[in-house]
Scaffold this motif. Structure first.
Motif, short mmCIF file in Angstrom:
data_model
loop_
_atom_site.label_atom_id
_atom_site.label_comp_id
_atom_site.label_asym_id
_atom_site.label_seq_id
_atom_site.Cartn_x
_atom_site.Cartn_y
_atom_site.Cartn_z
N UNK A 69 0.78 -1.27 -0.04
CA UNK A 69 0.07 0.05 0.15
C UNK A 69 1.01 1.39 -0.15
N UNK A 70 1.71 1.49 1.02
CA UNK A 70 2.73 2.49 0.77
C UNK A 70 3.93 2.45 0.52
N UNK A 71 4.29 1.14 0.09
CA UNK A 71 5.62 0.66 -0.74
C UNK A 71 6.74 1.00 0.31
N UNK A 72 6.70 1.13 1.42
CA UNK A 72 7.68 1.24 2.39
C UNK A 72 8.45 -0.15 2.35
N UNK A 106 -5.79 -0.13 8.45
CA UNK A 106 -6.11 -1.69 8.43
C UNK A 106 -6.95 -1.86 9.56
N UNK A 107 -6.65 -1.71 10.65
CA UNK A 107 -7.47 -2.21 11.90
C UNK A 107 -8.86 -1.60 11.72
N UNK A 108 -9.16 -0.45 11.42
CA UNK A 108 -10.48 0.12 11.18
C UNK A 108 -11.38 -0.77 9.98
N UNK A 109 -10.63 -1.10 8.92
CA UNK A 109 -11.40 -1.90 7.85
C UNK A 109 -11.63 -3.15 8.60
N UNK A 110 -10.66 -3.92 9.34
CA UNK A 110 -10.83 -5.10 10.02
C UNK A 110 -12.31 -5.05 10.68
N UNK A 111 -12.31 -4.08 11.42
CA UNK A 111 -13.68 -4.07 12.02
C UNK A 111 -14.88 -3.85 11.24
N UNK A 112 -14.75 -3.30 10.14
CA UNK A 112 -15.80 -2.95 9.05
C UNK A 112 -16.13 -4.31 8.36
N UNK A 113 -15.06 -5.17 8.13
CA UNK A 113 -15.30 -6.40 7.59
C UNK A 113 -16.02 -7.41 8.61
N UNK A 114 -15.56 -7.40 9.74
CA UNK A 114 -15.98 -8.42 10.94
C UNK A 114 -17.56 -8.06 10.86
N UNK A 115 -18.03 -6.76 11.07
CA UNK A 115 -19.28 -6.62 11.17
C UNK A 115 -20.10 -6.96 9.67
N UNK A 129 -26.05 -2.52 4.09
CA UNK A 129 -25.08 -3.56 4.60
C UNK A 129 -23.74 -3.33 3.80
N UNK A 130 -23.69 -3.00 2.40
CA UNK A 130 -22.49 -2.82 1.61
C UNK A 130 -21.80 -1.21 1.74
N UNK A 131 -21.29 -0.87 2.71
CA UNK A 131 -20.86 0.68 2.81
C UNK A 131 -19.73 0.55 2.44
N UNK A 132 -19.19 1.84 2.23
CA UNK A 132 -17.83 1.89 1.78
C UNK A 132 -16.57 1.43 2.51
N UNK A 133 -16.69 1.39 3.86
CA UNK A 133 -15.58 0.93 4.52
C UNK A 133 -15.63 -0.59 4.43
N UNK A 158 -5.27 1.18 -4.59
CA UNK A 158 -4.14 1.00 -3.36
C UNK A 158 -4.38 2.43 -2.69
N UNK A 159 -4.35 3.29 -3.43
CA UNK A 159 -4.35 4.61 -2.36
C UNK A 159 -5.88 4.93 -1.72
N UNK A 160 -6.81 4.45 -2.51
CA UNK A 160 -8.15 4.65 -1.96
C UNK A 160 -8.45 3.60 -0.69
N UNK A 161 -8.16 2.49 -0.93
CA UNK A 161 -8.29 1.82 0.41
C UNK A 161 -7.57 2.27 1.65
#
Ligand SMILES: [Zn+2]
Length: 278
Positions: A69-72, A106-115, A129-133, A158-161
């Motif tokens: 994602x950030x190419x680090x 990432x951690x925020x998206x994990x919560x969205x996916x679990x829900x 149900x299918x919201x942006x997050x 990659x930038x958007x997510x």
């Protein structure tokens, strides 16, 4: 690339045979045969991972070298511990995401996916149900799974997510929709797959992501693909797979339902604001 009448006729006959030659349902046989052959002509499997622990635990072509994602680049200790591609599903893991990306978004998206997954499994599925997050969480998983050679088409994705502002760039995901398949036999072998378009003339997304577990399977388009620029302004199709199990009296097919993405809260606000001024 479209199936011929003869191919459909033969496949419809095979379905009728598999159903135990039970009468009635000729039209269903024909439709299912057409949909199945059409889907197979449109897409081929690019990545397929089982999630039952028998498949590879760690995926990605250059583990621990660079964050997708950030190419680090990884320091001497790598990028941090490998992380599940989809929260709540312990395998497979990816090492191609860094600790900073994890903490920032990432951690925020994990919560969205679990829900999202919980709601899908219990059948509590509605317009929101299918919201942006939730979409970002699925797209991020797809980006971690895809062959590195396809990432060049997904720079914007990659930038958007990784942007925690879920209202930005939502014009670019207009028209996205998700299919939810449901059947007791789905997820007997839980799996993750990415399918790539075979026919570039077709008005379907370049890549589709499938997540199958717990009696459901979700089909999600991979967003913002350079290969999809020709689709801009066109009605996008959301083709349907025919998933069947058993023979004769125990023949069963998965049901499938299409849900549109619920986008911007900003736009909703703007719409409710206009009548107040008029
Ligand atoms: Zn990173």
């Amino acid at each position: 690339m479209r199936p011929t009448d003869e191919e459909i006729r033969r496949a419809a006959y095979a379905r009728w045979e598999r159903r135990g030659w039970s009468h009635g349902g000729d039209r269903d046989d024909w439709f299912a045969a057409w949909a199945d052959l059409t889907f197979r002509a449109l897409y081929g499997t690019t990545v397929d991972h089982v999630m039952d622990g028998t498949g590879p635990r760690l995926i990605g072509e250059s583990p621990a070298r660079r964050c997708r994602f950030c190419e680090r680049k990884a320091g001497p200790n790598g990028l941090g511990a490998p992380r599940p591609i989809f929260a709540g599903h312990p395998v497979p893991l990816s090492a191609e995401v860094c600790d900073d990306c994890r903490a920032d978004w990432c951690d925020g998206l994990d919560d969205a996916f679990r829900e999202l997954w919980t709601r899908l499994v219990i059948g509590e599925v509605g317009r929101s149900t299918f919201h942006v997050a939730a979409f970002k969480a699925m797209a991020a998983g797809g980006l971690l799974m895809m062959p590195a050679s396809d990432l060049r088409y997904y720079g914007d994705a990659l930038e958007w997510v990784s942007n925690p502002d879920h209202d930005s760039d939502d014009r670019l995901i207009e028209g996205a929709a998700f299919r939810v398949y449901r059947a007791p036999f789905l997820g007997r072998t839980p799996r993750l797959s990415l399918l790539r378009r075979l026919d570039d003339e077709a008005t379907v997304p370049y890549m589709l992501l499938f997540i199958e577990a717990d009696g459901i399977m979700v089909q999600a388009p991979m967003p913002m693909c350079l290969r999809d620029e020709d689709l801009d302004g066109q009605a996008i199709d959301h083709p349907e797979r025919i998933l069947a199990d058993g023979y004769g009296h125990s023949y069963r097919e998965a049901s499938s339902e299409l849900f549109p993405l619920t986008t911007s809260t900003r736009r909703t606000r703007r719409i409710s604001w206009i009548p107040a001024v008029a």
